[in-house]
Design an enzyme around this catalytic site. Structure first.
Site, short mmCIF file in Angstrom:
data_model
loop_
_atom_site.label_atom_id
_atom_site.label_comp_id
_atom_site.label_asym_id
_atom_site.label_seq_id
_atom_site.Cartn_x
_atom_site.Cartn_y
_atom_site.Cartn_z
N ASP A 29 -16.28 47.98 44.97
CA ASP A 29 -16.55 48.45 43.60
C ASP A 29 -17.46 49.67 43.63
O ASP A 29 -18.24 49.86 44.56
CB ASP A 29 -17.21 47.30 42.83
CG ASP A 29 -17.13 47.50 41.32
OD1 ASP A 29 -16.43 48.44 40.87
OD2 ASP A 29 -17.77 46.73 40.59
N HIS A 74 -12.19 57.46 44.13
CA HIS A 74 -11.20 56.61 44.79
C HIS A 74 -10.79 57.21 46.13
O HIS A 74 -10.57 56.50 47.11
CB HIS A 74 -9.97 56.40 43.89
CG HIS A 74 -10.27 55.60 42.65
ND1 HIS A 74 -11.00 54.43 42.70
CD2 HIS A 74 -9.94 55.78 41.35
CE1 HIS A 74 -11.10 53.93 41.47
NE2 HIS A 74 -10.48 54.74 40.65
N LEU A 97 -7.35 41.91 64.42
CA LEU A 97 -7.97 41.78 63.10
C LEU A 97 -6.85 41.55 62.09
O LEU A 97 -5.86 42.28 62.09
CB LEU A 97 -8.72 43.07 62.75
CG LEU A 97 -9.29 43.20 61.34
CD1 LEU A 97 -10.52 42.31 61.17
CD2 LEU A 97 -9.68 44.64 61.03
C1 FPP Z 1 -13.46 49.97 42.24
O1 FPP Z 1 -14.08 51.12 41.78
C2 FPP Z 1 -12.39 50.30 43.16
C3 FPP Z 1 -11.06 50.13 42.90
C4 FPP Z 1 -10.55 49.60 41.63
C5 FPP Z 1 -10.03 50.51 43.86
C6 FPP Z 1 -10.39 50.35 45.31
C7 FPP Z 1 -9.27 50.86 46.10
C8 FPP Z 1 -9.38 51.68 47.18
C9 FPP Z 1 -10.65 52.12 47.77
C10 FPP Z 1 -8.10 52.06 47.89
C11 FPP Z 1 -7.78 50.93 48.79
C12 FPP Z 1 -6.56 51.08 49.51
C13 FPP Z 1 -6.14 50.16 50.47
C14 FPP Z 1 -4.84 50.38 51.14
C15 FPP Z 1 -6.94 48.96 50.86
P1 FPP Z 1 -14.20 51.34 40.20
O2 FPP Z 1 -13.21 52.36 39.81
O3 FPP Z 1 -14.08 50.04 39.49
O4 FPP Z 1 -15.64 51.91 40.12
P2 FPP Z 1 -16.64 51.83 38.86
O5 FPP Z 1 -16.88 50.35 38.62
O6 FPP Z 1 -17.82 52.56 39.33
O7 FPP Z 1 -15.93 52.48 37.72
#
Ligand code: FPP
Length: 248
Positions: free
Chosen positions: A28, A45, A139
């Site tokens: 997050d 992201h 893993l």
């Molecule tokens: C939360 O940040 C993150 C996500 C909703 C997406 C996480 C996904 C990735 C890092 C890509 C992963 C890819 C693979 C293949 C595993 P948020 O947008 O909720 O952040 P905020 O709470 O600060 O708005």
């Protein structure tokens, strides 16, 4: 690979006596990471995606056998369409770019979550990644994608009903054997970045007895040292599973 401090060649610091068998991570804070830098959420992201490599390398070095990452929840579809599209593109790109490397490192990739609703191009990549890496065992990397913990339980119950199991035969083991992580140990540690104190529908069946660790660090900054700190905190915890401590 480097040590926690990056100054010696020790890959698994000696203080790690008890490493969790299965770690779940709620990644997050990508949006807030970007906002703090005056950047668009999509940049957060992207940075979060770059960070996957650090964490996977560190997890392998620390000999964590199973890692489950919450990449996209069933609730994430309700975000603005351009953000959803950008996230889906990123997942696709990660698979395209990293699959061979992950395979050569012995990582087994699995998707957990519903397949319906995932577009064909992405689904084909996921299936190819699963097929290519199915015999790897260094893993196990579960990517929780289009995942919701309640949906996971609902699907397990549906499977039981389809199989015609008698109600008195249904027990916890029967459900555990039909949720998306069937055959794997339950997570013993769940980590959440960016400071929130909730599970957000992540592995809610499987994490019933997991230790929970929350850090204010945003996901793009959660690297090897942060993972190490979480593992140290885990081994300090006294796990009781509802019983009493032995010797207490
Ligand atoms: C939360 O940040 C993150 C996500 C909703 C997406 C996480 C996904 C990735 C890092 C890509 C992963 C890819 C693979 C293949 C595993 P948020 O947008 O909720 O952040 P905020 O709470 O600060 O708005």
């Amino acid at each position: 690979m480097s040590s926690v401090e990056g100054s010696t060649s020790v890959s698994r610091p000696a203080e790690l006596m008890r490493v969790p068998q299965h770690v779940g991570i709620i990644m997050d804070g990508n949006g807030r990471w970007a906002q703090a830098r005056g950047m668009a959420r999509s940049a957060g992201h992207r940075a979060g995606t770059e960070n996957l490599r650090n964490v996977l390398e560190a997890a392998a070095d620390f000999r964590i056998p199973i890692l489950t990452l919450y990449a996209f929840s069933t609730e994430n579809w309700s975000r603005p369409a351009p953000e959803v599209r950008a996230l889906l593109r990123l997942v696709q790109r990660v698979i395209d770019r990293e699959l061979n490397e992950l395979h050569s490192r012995g990582v087994r990739i699995r998707q957990i979550g519903r397949r319906e609703g995932i577009d064909d191009a992405l689904l084909r990549r996921i299936e190819r990644a699963e097929e290519l890496t199915r015999d790897n065992s260094e893993l196990i990397l579960n990517i929780a994608f289009n995942y919701g913990g309640r949906a996971d339980i609902v699907d397990a119950v549906r499977a039981l009903v389809r199989e015609g199991m008698a109600s008195e035969e249904i027990d916890e083991a029967a459900i555990s054997a039909r949720v998306s992580t069937a055959g794997l140990p339950d997570p013993d540690l769940v980590i959440r970045t960016a400071g929130e104190m909730r599970l957000s529908n992540f592995l809610i069946w499987q994490a019933a007895y997991a230790e929970y660790y929350s850090t204010p660090t945003f996901w793009p900054d959660f690297g090897r040292e942060e993972l190490y700190k979480a593992l140290l905190a885990f081994q300090e915890r006294k796990r009781r599973f509802g019983g009493l401590l032995s010797g207490a």
